[in-house]
Design a protein around this motif. Structure first.
Motif, PDB file in Angstrom:
ATOM      1  N   VAL A 122      62.995  41.376  26.482  1.00 58.19           N
ATOM      2  CA  VAL A 122      63.584  40.378  27.372  1.00 58.19           C
ATOM      3  C   VAL A 122      62.687  40.236  28.612  1.00 58.19           C
ATOM      4  O   VAL A 122      61.663  40.903  28.735  1.00 58.19           O
ATOM      5  N   TYR A 123      63.022  39.329  29.498  1.00 58.40           N
ATOM      6  CA  TYR A 123      62.210  39.089  30.684  1.00 58.40           C
ATOM      7  C   TYR A 123      62.102  40.345  31.543  1.00 58.40           C
ATOM      8  O   TYR A 123      63.075  41.082  31.703  1.00 58.40           O
ATOM      9  N   TYR A 124      60.909  40.564  32.057  1.00 62.80           N
ATOM     10  CA  TYR A 124      60.638  41.661  32.981  1.00 62.80           C
ATOM     11  C   TYR A 124      60.930  43.032  32.356  1.00 62.80           C
ATOM     12  O   TYR A 124      61.243  43.993  33.055  1.00 62.80           O
ATOM     13  N   ASP A 125      60.821  43.090  30.987  1.00 68.45           N
ATOM     14  CA  ASP A 125      60.977  44.353  30.260  1.00 68.45           C
ATOM     15  C   ASP A 125      62.282  45.053  30.624  1.00 68.45           C
ATOM     16  O   ASP A 125      62.333  46.276  30.810  1.00 68.45           O
ATOM     17  N   SER A 126      63.351  44.287  30.706  1.00 70.10           N
ATOM     18  CA  SER A 126      64.619  44.836  31.197  1.00 70.10           C
ATOM     19  C   SER A 126      65.525  45.381  30.093  1.00 70.10           C
ATOM     20  O   SER A 126      66.593  45.926  30.387  1.00 70.10           O
TER      21      SER A 126
ATOM     22  N   CYS B 194      47.860  28.009  27.957  1.00 70.48           N
ATOM     23  CA  CYS B 194      48.561  27.356  29.062  1.00 70.48           C
ATOM     24  C   CYS B 194      50.053  27.693  29.012  1.00 70.48           C
ATOM     25  O   CYS B 194      50.673  27.639  27.947  1.00 70.48           O
ATOM     26  N   SER B 195      50.627  28.041  30.148  1.00 68.22           N
ATOM     27  CA  SER B 195      52.034  28.442  30.236  1.00 68.22           C
ATOM     28  C   SER B 195      52.347  29.514  29.198  1.00 68.22           C
ATOM     29  O   SER B 195      53.280  29.396  28.402  1.00 68.22           O
ATOM     30  N   PHE B 196      51.577  30.580  29.220  1.00 68.96           N
ATOM     31  CA  PHE B 196      51.684  31.646  28.223  1.00 68.96           C
ATOM     32  C   PHE B 196      53.085  32.245  28.152  1.00 68.96           C
ATOM     33  O   PHE B 196      53.723  32.500  29.162  1.00 68.96           O
ATOM     34  N   TYR B 197      53.521  32.463  26.915  1.00 73.32           N
ATOM     35  CA  TYR B 197      54.794  33.111  26.624  1.00 73.32           C
ATOM     36  C   TYR B 197      54.520  34.213  25.616  1.00 73.32           C
ATOM     37  O   TYR B 197      54.058  33.939  24.512  1.00 73.32           O
ATOM     38  N   ASP B 198      54.772  35.453  25.972  1.00 74.26           N
ATOM     39  CA  ASP B 198      54.603  36.566  25.044  1.00 74.26           C
ATOM     40  C   ASP B 198      55.898  36.712  24.252  1.00 74.26           C
ATOM     41  O   ASP B 198      56.863  37.336  24.699  1.00 74.26           O
ATOM     42  N   MET B 199      55.936  36.123  23.039  1.00 72.22           N
ATOM     43  CA  MET B 199      57.175  36.074  22.273  1.00 72.22           C
ATOM     44  C   MET B 199      57.627  37.453  21.796  1.00 72.22           C
ATOM     45  O   MET B 199      58.824  37.723  21.728  1.00 72.22           O
ATOM     46  N   LYS B 200      56.687  38.322  21.459  1.00 70.17           N
ATOM     47  CA  LYS B 200      57.085  39.669  21.074  1.00 70.17           C
ATOM     48  C   LYS B 200      57.775  40.366  22.238  1.00 70.17           C
ATOM     49  O   LYS B 200      58.831  40.997  22.072  1.00 70.17           O
ATOM     50  N   ARG B 201      57.182  40.270  23.391  1.00 69.35           N
ATOM     51  CA  ARG B 201      57.755  40.902  24.580  1.00 69.35           C
ATOM     52  C   ARG B 201      59.111  40.303  24.916  1.00 69.35           C
ATOM     53  O   ARG B 201      60.047  41.018  25.301  1.00 69.35           O
TER      54      ARG B 201
END
Length: 305
Positions: free
Chosen positions: A149-153, A137-144
């Motif tokens: 950072v957000y949106y692979d920026s 639930c409300s998944f967060y990919d911590m490695k990513r």
């Protein structure tokens, strides 16, 4: 409802603390399906995971909410640090504990991971065939998050600079024999900050969700915590999971793309993605009108049978 404080150790010898919720109308002669619940990243068992465990126990499950290694009432030194391998193992240790209970049907064990612990849950499901169903639930990919950072920026050069900063921090820690923490970052959220940061502050820093042992409510993580996430694989074998997986994400969550991306990597007809209309990331921590417990209950009972 009967709630018991419990302790158990993981394979690294770290003692974990949990709250074991017994099913409503519990009968000692019966064996029940069971779930291990953890998350979000930086939270403790008295927050969202305890809420989920209590609700699932009311629906007939033995539910174990636990504090991960190095946080809350669980053991491990240094404090307020996270690592994908150890925290994945924490879920495995919770399964070990549930397997030992005489009132648990050992063929009906599932995991529930909230936020960043969704990644740990699905990681454990990819290597632990005892896990028959996993809910995220409300998944967060911590490695990513840490690596890209957000949106692979984050560019390769920016990542290198981040690693250089972390390496220098590690040297300072070694020279001073300390482990500096980030500090109470949520206290410094500006009024015009992105919605998700203000939502985190509203949850962790107010009576709504504050807890004195929560990393996100007080103090913050060690500054070098990102190192292991940047350098270690997480969720790399999710395509091999044969057990059932349900991903629940808010329509307006800032991490929706993370959930959708990992769902695309799953295989098999027993995988589901449920988008909660109008919901933001934090809504699935504690908003009983938003968290689709009927969907979660149906899914778990379908695959833990």
């Amino acid at each position: 409802m009967d709630v018991q404080g419990v302790r158990f150790k993981n394979r690294f010898g770290i003692e974990l603390a949990g709250h074991l919720y017994m099913p409503k109308g519990y009968e000692a002669s019966k064996r029940y399906p069971a779930v291990a619940v953890c998350g979000p990243f930086g939270a403790v068992k008295e927050q969202a995971s305890g809420l989920y465990a209590q609700e699932l126990a009311s629906r007939g499950f033995v539910a174990l909410a636990f504090d991960p290694s190095f946080t809350g009432e669980s053991g491990g030194e240094v404090r307020s640090v996270a690592a994908p391998d150890i925290n994945t193992e924490d879920f495995g240790a919770a399964v070990d504990y549930l397997m030992r209970l005489r009132n648990v049907d050992v063929s009906k064990i599932g995991l529930v991971g909230i936020g960043g612990w969704g990644g740990m849950a699905v990681n454990e499901a990819s290597v632990d065939t005892r896990v028959k169903a996993t809910v995220i639930c409300s998944f967060y990919d911590m490695k990513r998050l840490f690596a890209d950072v957000y949106y692979d920026s984050k560019s390769d050069d920016a990542r290198y600079e981040e690693l250089r900063r972390l390496s220098n921090q590690r040297t300072r820690d070694a020279q001073t024999d300390t482990h500096e923490v980030t500090g109470d970052n949520l206290d410094r959220i500006a009024a015009n900050a992105p919605r998700y940061l203000r939502d985190f502050q509203a949850y962790y820093k107010s009576a709504r969700g504050f807890h004195k042992r929560s990393v996100n409510s007080t103090g913050g993580w060690t500054k070098t915590t990102p190192i292991s996430f940047i350098g270690s694989p997480l969720c790399s074998r999710v395509g091999e999971i044969r057990g059932a997986v349900l991903i629940v994400q808010g329509e307006k969550s800032h991490t929706r793309s993370m959930a959708e991306d990992i769902f695309k990597r799953l295989n098999g007809s027993n995988k589901e993605l449920y988008i909660v209309p109008g919901a933001y990331h934090i809504d699935l921590y504690d908003d009983m009108k938003r968290i689709p417990f009927d969907i979660i209950d149906r899914f778990l009972k379908e695959y833990l049978k």
